[in-house]
Design an enzyme around this catalytic site. Structure first.
Site, PDB file in Angstrom:
ATOM      1  N   HIS A 193     -11.490  -3.159   3.699  1.00 22.29           N
ATOM      2  CA  HIS A 193     -12.796  -3.290   4.338  1.00 22.29           C
ATOM      3  C   HIS A 193     -13.640  -2.085   3.930  1.00 22.29           C
ATOM      4  O   HIS A 193     -13.184  -1.233   3.160  1.00 22.29           O
ATOM      5  CB  HIS A 193     -12.638  -3.385   5.862  1.00 22.29           C
ATOM      6  CG  HIS A 193     -11.754  -2.310   6.446  1.00 22.29           C
ATOM      7  ND1 HIS A 193     -12.084  -0.985   6.439  1.00 22.29           N
ATOM      8  CD2 HIS A 193     -10.521  -2.383   7.020  1.00 22.29           C
ATOM      9  CE1 HIS A 193     -11.126  -0.275   7.010  1.00 22.29           C
ATOM     10  NE2 HIS A 193     -10.153  -1.098   7.358  1.00 22.29           N
ATOM     11  N   GLU A 194     -14.832  -2.014   4.480  1.00 20.14           N
ATOM     12  CA  GLU A 194     -15.762  -0.932   4.101  1.00 20.14           C
ATOM     13  C   GLU A 194     -15.180   0.466   4.353  1.00 20.14           C
ATOM     14  O   GLU A 194     -15.531   1.413   3.654  1.00 20.14           O
ATOM     15  CB  GLU A 194     -17.073  -1.086   4.878  1.00 20.14           C
ATOM     16  CG  GLU A 194     -18.123  -1.885   4.152  1.00 20.14           C
ATOM     17  CD  GLU A 194     -18.456  -1.350   2.755  1.00 20.14           C
ATOM     18  OE1 GLU A 194     -18.724  -0.149   2.604  1.00 20.14           O
ATOM     19  OE2 GLU A 194     -18.423  -2.156   1.801  1.00 20.14           O
ATOM     20  N   LYS A 232      -9.797   7.863  10.874  1.00 19.87           N
ATOM     21  CA  LYS A 232      -9.365   6.762  11.745  1.00 19.87           C
ATOM     22  C   LYS A 232      -7.891   6.932  12.142  1.00 19.87           C
ATOM     23  O   LYS A 232      -7.503   6.660  13.266  1.00 19.87           O
ATOM     24  CB  LYS A 232      -9.602   5.445  10.999  1.00 19.87           C
ATOM     25  CG  LYS A 232      -8.805   4.252  11.436  1.00 19.87           C
ATOM     26  CD  LYS A 232      -9.395   3.626  12.673  1.00 19.87           C
ATOM     27  CE  LYS A 232      -8.769   2.296  13.048  1.00 19.87           C
ATOM     28  NZ  LYS A 232      -7.374   2.134  12.770  1.00 19.87           N
ATOM     29  N   ASP A 233      -7.067   7.361  11.170  1.00 18.79           N
ATOM     30  CA  ASP A 233      -5.648   7.615  11.444  1.00 18.79           C
ATOM     31  C   ASP A 233      -5.449   9.128  11.404  1.00 18.79           C
ATOM     32  O   ASP A 233      -4.798   9.660  10.500  1.00 18.79           O
ATOM     33  CB  ASP A 233      -4.781   6.913  10.397  1.00 18.79           C
ATOM     34  CG  ASP A 233      -5.051   5.417  10.363  1.00 18.79           C
ATOM     35  OD1 ASP A 233      -4.513   4.715  11.210  1.00 18.79           O
ATOM     36  OD2 ASP A 233      -5.850   4.969   9.516  1.00 18.79           O
ATOM     37  N   GLN A 250      -2.021  10.748  11.157  1.00 22.06           N
ATOM     38  CA  GLN A 250      -1.446  10.524   9.824  1.00 22.06           C
ATOM     39  C   GLN A 250      -1.980  11.556   8.820  1.00 22.06           C
ATOM     40  O   GLN A 250      -1.215  12.157   8.063  1.00 22.06           O
ATOM     41  CB  GLN A 250      -1.786   9.103   9.355  1.00 22.06           C
ATOM     42  CG  GLN A 250      -1.510   8.849   7.892  1.00 22.06           C
ATOM     43  CD  GLN A 250      -1.706   7.397   7.519  1.00 22.06           C
ATOM     44  OE1 GLN A 250      -0.880   6.564   7.838  1.00 22.06           O
ATOM     45  NE2 GLN A 250      -2.809   7.094   6.866  1.00 22.06           N
ATOM     46  N   SER A 291      -7.910  -3.390   9.247  1.00 18.50           N
ATOM     47  CA  SER A 291      -7.394  -4.663   8.715  1.00 18.50           C
ATOM     48  C   SER A 291      -6.907  -5.543   9.854  1.00 18.50           C
ATOM     49  O   SER A 291      -6.886  -6.765   9.746  1.00 18.50           O
ATOM     50  CB  SER A 291      -6.244  -4.394   7.741  1.00 18.50           C
ATOM     51  OG  SER A 291      -6.621  -3.422   6.807  1.00 18.50           O
ATOM     52  N   HIS A 316     -12.078   1.495   3.877  1.00 16.44           N
ATOM     53  CA  HIS A 316     -11.302   1.852   2.684  1.00 16.44           C
ATOM     54  C   HIS A 316     -12.240   2.167   1.510  1.00 16.44           C
ATOM     55  O   HIS A 316     -12.024   3.128   0.763  1.00 16.44           O
ATOM     56  CB  HIS A 316     -10.405   0.687   2.250  1.00 16.44           C
ATOM     57  CG  HIS A 316      -9.375   0.281   3.253  1.00 16.44           C
ATOM     58  ND1 HIS A 316      -9.441  -0.890   3.958  1.00 16.44           N
ATOM     59  CD2 HIS A 316      -8.230   0.884   3.659  1.00 16.44           C
ATOM     60  CE1 HIS A 316      -8.385  -1.003   4.755  1.00 16.44           C
ATOM     61  NE2 HIS A 316      -7.638   0.072   4.605  1.00 16.44           N
ATOM     62  N   MET A 338      -2.975   0.038   2.301  1.00 23.66           N
ATOM     63  CA  MET A 338      -2.047  -1.089   2.423  1.00 23.66           C
ATOM     64  C   MET A 338      -2.773  -2.409   2.137  1.00 23.66           C
ATOM     65  O   MET A 338      -2.266  -3.487   2.460  1.00 23.66           O
ATOM     66  CB  MET A 338      -1.431  -1.115   3.820  1.00 23.66           C
ATOM     67  CG  MET A 338      -0.597   0.129   4.086  1.00 23.66           C
ATOM     68  SD  MET A 338       0.708  -0.125   5.291  1.00 23.66           S
ATOM     69  CE  MET A 338      -0.229  -0.577   6.726  1.00 23.66           C
TER      70      MET A 338
HETATM   71  P1  AMP Z   1      -4.452   1.419   5.697  1.00 24.55           P
HETATM   72  O1  AMP Z   1      -4.670   0.438   4.608  1.00 24.55           O
HETATM   73  O2  AMP Z   1      -4.730   0.900   7.051  1.00 24.55           O
HETATM   74  O3  AMP Z   1      -3.138   2.138   5.566  1.00 24.55           O
HETATM   75  O4  AMP Z   1      -5.548   2.561   5.472  1.00 24.55           O
HETATM   76  C1  AMP Z   1      -5.679   3.229   4.256  1.00 24.55           C
HETATM   77  C2  AMP Z   1      -6.597   4.409   4.433  1.00 24.55           C
HETATM   78  O5  AMP Z   1      -7.868   3.977   4.899  1.00 24.55           O
HETATM   79  C3  AMP Z   1      -6.071   5.413   5.471  1.00 24.55           C
HETATM   80  O6  AMP Z   1      -6.318   6.727   5.005  1.00 24.55           O
HETATM   81  C4  AMP Z   1      -6.901   5.089   6.683  1.00 24.55           C
HETATM   82  O7  AMP Z   1      -7.063   6.176   7.564  1.00 24.55           O
HETATM   83  C5  AMP Z   1      -8.227   4.729   6.043  1.00 24.55           C
HETATM   84  N1  AMP Z   1      -9.041   3.911   6.943  1.00 24.55           N
HETATM   85  C6  AMP Z   1      -8.631   2.825   7.662  1.00 24.55           C
HETATM   86  N2  AMP Z   1      -9.635   2.382   8.438  1.00 24.55           N
HETATM   87  C7  AMP Z   1     -10.692   3.196   8.205  1.00 24.55           C
HETATM   88  C8  AMP Z   1     -12.022   3.255   8.715  1.00 24.55           C
HETATM   89  N3  AMP Z   1     -12.464   2.388   9.620  1.00 24.55           N
HETATM   90  N4  AMP Z   1     -12.843   4.242   8.253  1.00 24.55           N
HETATM   91  C9  AMP Z   1     -12.400   5.137   7.332  1.00 24.55           C
HETATM   92  N5  AMP Z   1     -11.164   5.129   6.817  1.00 24.55           N
HETATM   93  C10 AMP Z   1     -10.313   4.183   7.246  1.00 24.55           C
END
Ligand code: AMP
Length: 291
Positions: A44-45, A159-160, A163, A196, A47, A40
């Site tokens: 950050h690191e 992390k999720d 999901q 984020s 992603h 989304m």
């Molecule tokens: P988001 O943009 O929050 O929807 O996350 C996109 C993807 O990045 C999802 O698969 C999350 O699980 C993964 N993600 C988010 N935060 C982290 C993290 N700290 N370490 C590893 N993967 C992450």
């Protein structure tokens, strides 16, 4: 193509669904393996670690940026969800993604949109219980991205965890020929899981956000010392959170089977602890495999 050559190529930015479908078909026709990393944005690191991982496991990496309205509840932070498209594209390119797909919300959900994907049992607990319709939004967008980009492998973060488990289930149930790969959680140096949403904290609040990690670490230590009762572990985790952030609002601390996400009362093998806590109005989630 060597990794070196790959880095030199300019990243392709695709915004239309038709353009993305055409490009994916061409890549597949060239016999290349596609790796997908849905995000989304506001990267950050964590992603970027997913993109690097996808890069190692496929020939062409497609990263998507889409703040998916369907997975936000009416009182959630869709409008104020942080965005930085320009910065994201630069980060995505530097992490080794070949393509970034940035569809528009009105193209993904046109006015006459009426088809949703709903995964049942596994979405009834944890996040699904706290956030009605959240996973319906997630599975719908991921299924749509799978159809548009046609990946061989898709990488999601631990992390999720719920999901990722829901997407695994959906992939199996709907027969998508895609491997779902789960990448480890990247953390800040103090243990806070990168997110984020961490940017919502002021400097003085930020250190309290580590409460979730401290609680999970406590659980791990208790189990190492022989504790088996999840009730006692939960009590101690609650104390740790409240000591770190006295105003914290704990939504849930849950111990579940790693595969089915069904609750467990006694620690055995294959148990994951997940928690959701509001720290200064910012809702954070984290988890750790305990045994
Ligand atoms: P988001 O943009 O929050 O929807 O996350 C996109 C993807 O990045 C999802 O698969 C999350 O699980 C993964 N993600 C988010 N935060 C982290 C993290 N700290 N370490 C590893 N993967 C992450």
């Amino acid at each position: 193509m060597t990794a070196r050559n790959k880095k030199k190529q300019k990243i392709k930015i695709i915004r239309s669904i038709g353009g993305m479908q055409k490009l994916s078909r061409e890549i597949i026709a060239r016999g290349k393996k596609i790796g997908l990393v849905p995000t989304m944005g506001f990267l950050h690191e964590g992603h970027l670690s997913l993109i690097r991982r996808a890069s190692k496991k496929s020939d062409i990496v497609i990263t998507t940026i889409f703040v998916n309205p369907a997975q936000f509840g009416p009182n959630e932070d869709l409008d104020k969800y942080p965005r930085d498209e320009k910065g994201d594209i630069a980060k995505i390119a530097s992490a080794g993604s070949d393509i970034v797909f940035i569809p528009k919300a009105e193209d993904i959900y046109p006015k006459d949109f009426q088809t949703y994907v709903n995964t049942m049992e596994i979405t009834k607990t944890l996040e699904g219980k706290s956030r009605p319709n959240h996973f319906r939004g997630v599975t719908t967008i991921v299924a749509k991205l799978f159809n548009i980009t046609r990946p061989d492998i898709a990488v999601f973060g631990m992390k999720d965890y719920q999901q990722a488990a829901v997407i695994k289930q959906m992939t199996r149930d709907l027969g998508f020929p895609i491997k779902i790969d789960i990448a480890p959680t990247m953390r800040e140096s103090d243990g806070l899981a990168m997110s984020s949403r961490n940017k919502y904290f002021s400097e003085s609040q930020r250190w309290e956000a580590v409460a979730l990690f401290y609680a999970l670490r406590t659980a791990k230590e208790m189990i190492k010392a022989g504790e088996k009762s999840t009730a006692r572990i939960e009590k101690e985790m609650t104390a740790v959170i409240m000591a770190t952030c006295p105003k914290a609002k704990i939504e849930y601390i849950a111990f579940t089977d790693f595969s089915t996400l069904e609750p467990v009362n006694k620690i055995k093998s294959n148990v994951i602890c997940s928690l959701a806590v509001k720290i200064h109005k910012v809702r954070l989630i984290d988890n750790m495999k305990l045994a």
